[in-house]
Design a protein around this motif. Sequence first.
Motif, mmCIF file in Angstrom:
data_model
loop_
_atom_site.group_PDB
_atom_site.id
_atom_site.type_symbol
_atom_site.label_atom_id
_atom_site.label_comp_id
_atom_site.label_asym_id
_atom_site.label_seq_id
_atom_site.Cartn_x
_atom_site.Cartn_y
_atom_site.Cartn_z
ATOM 1 N N PHE A 86 12.313 15.374 23.433
ATOM 2 C CA PHE A 86 13.115 14.165 24.045
ATOM 3 C C PHE A 86 12.291 13.759 25.356
ATOM 4 O O PHE A 86 12.592 14.817 26.103
ATOM 5 C CB PHE A 86 14.569 14.330 24.044
ATOM 6 C CG PHE A 86 15.344 13.195 24.644
ATOM 7 C CD1 PHE A 86 15.602 12.243 23.948
ATOM 8 C CD2 PHE A 86 15.614 13.220 26.066
ATOM 9 C CE1 PHE A 86 16.161 11.054 24.276
ATOM 10 C CE2 PHE A 86 16.273 12.087 26.412
ATOM 11 C CZ PHE A 86 16.696 10.900 25.641
ATOM 12 N N TYR A 111 12.115 17.321 27.369
ATOM 13 C CA TYR A 111 13.293 18.481 26.699
ATOM 14 C C TYR A 111 13.171 18.741 25.568
ATOM 15 O O TYR A 111 13.145 17.979 24.337
ATOM 16 C CB TYR A 111 14.549 17.708 26.964
ATOM 17 C CG TYR A 111 15.849 18.832 26.974
ATOM 18 C CD1 TYR A 111 15.655 20.184 27.077
ATOM 19 C CD2 TYR A 111 17.249 18.155 26.368
ATOM 20 C CE1 TYR A 111 16.765 20.966 27.110
ATOM 21 C CE2 TYR A 111 17.927 19.152 26.462
ATOM 22 C CZ TYR A 111 18.093 20.283 26.546
ATOM 23 O OH TYR A 111 19.190 21.032 26.618
ATOM 24 N N THR A 112 12.473 20.152 25.163
ATOM 25 C CA THR A 112 12.155 20.551 23.595
ATOM 26 C C THR A 112 13.540 20.864 22.951
ATOM 27 O O THR A 112 14.303 21.708 23.358
ATOM 28 C CB THR A 112 11.376 21.710 23.952
ATOM 29 O OG1 THR A 112 10.189 21.435 24.647
ATOM 30 C CG2 THR A 112 10.962 22.159 22.435
ATOM 31 N N PHE A 129 6.968 22.603 36.220
ATOM 32 C CA PHE A 129 7.903 23.623 35.975
ATOM 33 C C PHE A 129 8.586 23.502 34.809
ATOM 34 O O PHE A 129 8.703 22.226 34.313
ATOM 35 C CB PHE A 129 8.940 23.936 37.157
ATOM 36 C CG PHE A 129 9.624 22.732 37.577
ATOM 37 C CD1 PHE A 129 9.212 21.581 38.276
ATOM 38 C CD2 PHE A 129 11.001 22.600 36.895
ATOM 39 C CE1 PHE A 129 10.097 20.547 38.278
ATOM 40 C CE2 PHE A 129 11.957 21.588 37.003
ATOM 41 C CZ PHE A 129 11.535 20.756 37.919
ATOM 42 N N TYR A 130 9.290 24.475 34.144
ATOM 43 C CA TYR A 130 10.447 24.354 33.067
ATOM 44 C C TYR A 130 11.617 25.030 33.600
ATOM 45 O O TYR A 130 11.578 25.970 34.503
ATOM 46 C CB TYR A 130 9.913 24.674 31.943
ATOM 47 C CG TYR A 130 9.370 26.232 31.837
ATOM 48 C CD1 TYR A 130 8.064 26.325 32.020
ATOM 49 C CD2 TYR A 130 10.084 27.333 31.395
ATOM 50 C CE1 TYR A 130 7.397 27.599 31.783
ATOM 51 C CE2 TYR A 130 9.694 28.489 31.405
ATOM 52 C CZ TYR A 130 8.231 28.718 31.526
ATOM 53 O OH TYR A 130 7.696 29.899 31.630
ATOM 54 N N VAL A 131 12.637 24.645 33.047
ATOM 55 C CA VAL A 131 13.843 24.952 33.305
ATOM 56 C C VAL A 131 14.767 24.917 31.979
ATOM 57 O O VAL A 131 14.554 23.839 31.245
ATOM 58 C CB VAL A 131 14.343 24.271 34.328
ATOM 59 C CG1 VAL A 131 14.627 22.743 34.158
ATOM 60 C CG2 VAL A 131 15.924 24.845 34.867
ATOM 61 N N ASP A 132 15.528 26.015 31.852
ATOM 62 C CA ASP A 132 16.378 26.025 30.468
ATOM 63 C C ASP A 132 17.637 25.086 30.719
ATOM 64 O O ASP A 132 18.239 25.183 31.616
ATOM 65 C CB ASP A 132 16.653 27.403 30.281
ATOM 66 C CG ASP A 132 17.684 28.196 31.220
ATOM 67 O OD1 ASP A 132 17.110 28.311 32.332
ATOM 68 O OD2 ASP A 132 18.756 28.419 31.049
ATOM 69 N N GLN A 184 14.348 24.127 26.567
ATOM 70 C CA GLN A 184 13.741 24.164 27.864
ATOM 71 C C GLN A 184 13.349 22.935 28.141
ATOM 72 O O GLN A 184 12.768 22.035 27.461
ATOM 73 C CB GLN A 184 12.313 24.859 28.214
ATOM 74 C CG GLN A 184 12.641 26.464 27.819
ATOM 75 C CD GLN A 184 12.867 27.429 28.969
ATOM 76 O OE1 GLN A 184 12.992 26.807 30.058
ATOM 77 N NE2 GLN A 184 12.996 28.727 28.744
ATOM 78 N N ALA A 185 13.449 22.404 29.435
ATOM 79 C CA ALA A 185 13.029 20.844 29.966
ATOM 80 C C ALA A 185 11.664 21.309 30.870
ATOM 81 O O ALA A 185 11.664 22.324 31.719
ATOM 82 C CB ALA A 185 14.173 20.207 30.898
ATOM 83 N N LEU A 186 10.657 20.514 30.643
ATOM 84 C CA LEU A 186 9.363 20.713 31.302
ATOM 85 C C LEU A 186 9.298 19.426 32.214
ATOM 86 O O LEU A 186 9.266 18.371 31.649
ATOM 87 C CB LEU A 186 8.321 20.600 30.162
ATOM 88 C CG LEU A 186 6.896 20.779 31.106
ATOM 89 C CD1 LEU A 186 6.581 22.126 31.474
ATOM 90 C CD2 LEU A 186 5.848 20.423 29.997
#
Lengths: 191, 191
Positions: free
Chosen positions: B153, B104-105, A10-13, B130-132
């Motif tokens: 990161f 984390y992009t 999943f991804y989350v902002d 967004q963190a994936l």
Amino acid sequence: MNHFDWDHSFYVDFDLAAGFSEKAEPTRRYLSQMKDMYYDSAAAEKILKTEDPLIYEFYELGFPEREGDLAFGTTILYPGKVGNEYFMTKGHFHTKLATAEVYYTLSGEGCMVMENPEGDTLEMPLVKGQALYVPRRYAHRSVNTGKDPLVMFFTFQADAGHDYGTIETKGYHKMVVEKGGETAVVPNPKW
Amino acid sequence: MNHFDWDHSFYVDFDLAAGFSEKAEPTRRYLSQMKDMYYDSAAAEKILKTEDPLIYEFYELGFPEREGDLAFGTTILYPGKVGNEYFMTKGHFHTKLATAEVYYTLSGEGCMVMENPEGDTLEMPLVKGQALYVPRRYAHRSVNTGKDPLVMFFTFQADAGHDYGTIETKGYHKMVVEKGGETAVVPNPKW
Ligand SMILES: [Mn+2]
Ligand SMILES: [Mn+2]
């Protein structure tokens, strides 16, 4: 309500400066929930007579406490003081003591206060654009020594567990205070 | 030369947009080191006749592969294509298969291509801010589908281990290509 699929990605902002997420729900800690953690209890009581300030908020995403998973999110720690002691997080040991944590500071400035069960203490700066390593076996608390929110992206083993009790009894060995207009790390008189 | 004190905390800079560190040394992967991973080997050979482009670089900080520690750093994946296939990282399974990873992009855009040993595939967007979550048991490769560097990161368990071999034999089930000016995820004909 945090519902993420930890088994299928999943991804989350998380805003890269302010730390906030639109998709996730934060947990909030107000002064009333941690007033006994500040040394100057009279100053805490005085503030609470007129307001109950939000000290920090963080995202924990409802992670499963399973081996091999990772917990991650942001913490937003607000600027302010109780007496001369800067706003700080509760801080904790991990129940699985020998588990580390990574903090990547997205904005603001502060200090990570750490100590192990033997009473060895460490204080390290939290600086925008710096990643800080909290080593295994060290309790950790972040402190906002600046004028803006201190925002950190963190990651730790999802099965690390949180032990707040041990450090709550007497607090940390060290306190971070404003002293003559400067930031100082001083011994906690309760020890 | 990366010398950090994993037992007593340290901090290290990572630019919040570009991902680079002044304090740490990166590891670099050039096309010549991974030419067989691209489907269009003729296109790879043609590029290599005149240059050996840097595909990506990352910081691994010399972490100790110990239980309870975390490895972290940034990856900078450059834009470009080999034939119609976008620049990508090698990708790997973790040797301890059931260990996750967080990305984390920080800038750029791309795609995380994942698959488990059963051949189930997942593709998720990598988007700035967004963190994936890469779940346990999934091999993972990042792909830059944009025009700028893709900067992430990352954090994972330091004892996870890297298994590149399994996925190198036939590659991933899915490829990320440009098709008629659009980004498309297509089956890998080698499977
Ligand atoms: Mn922790
Ligand atoms: Mn990995």
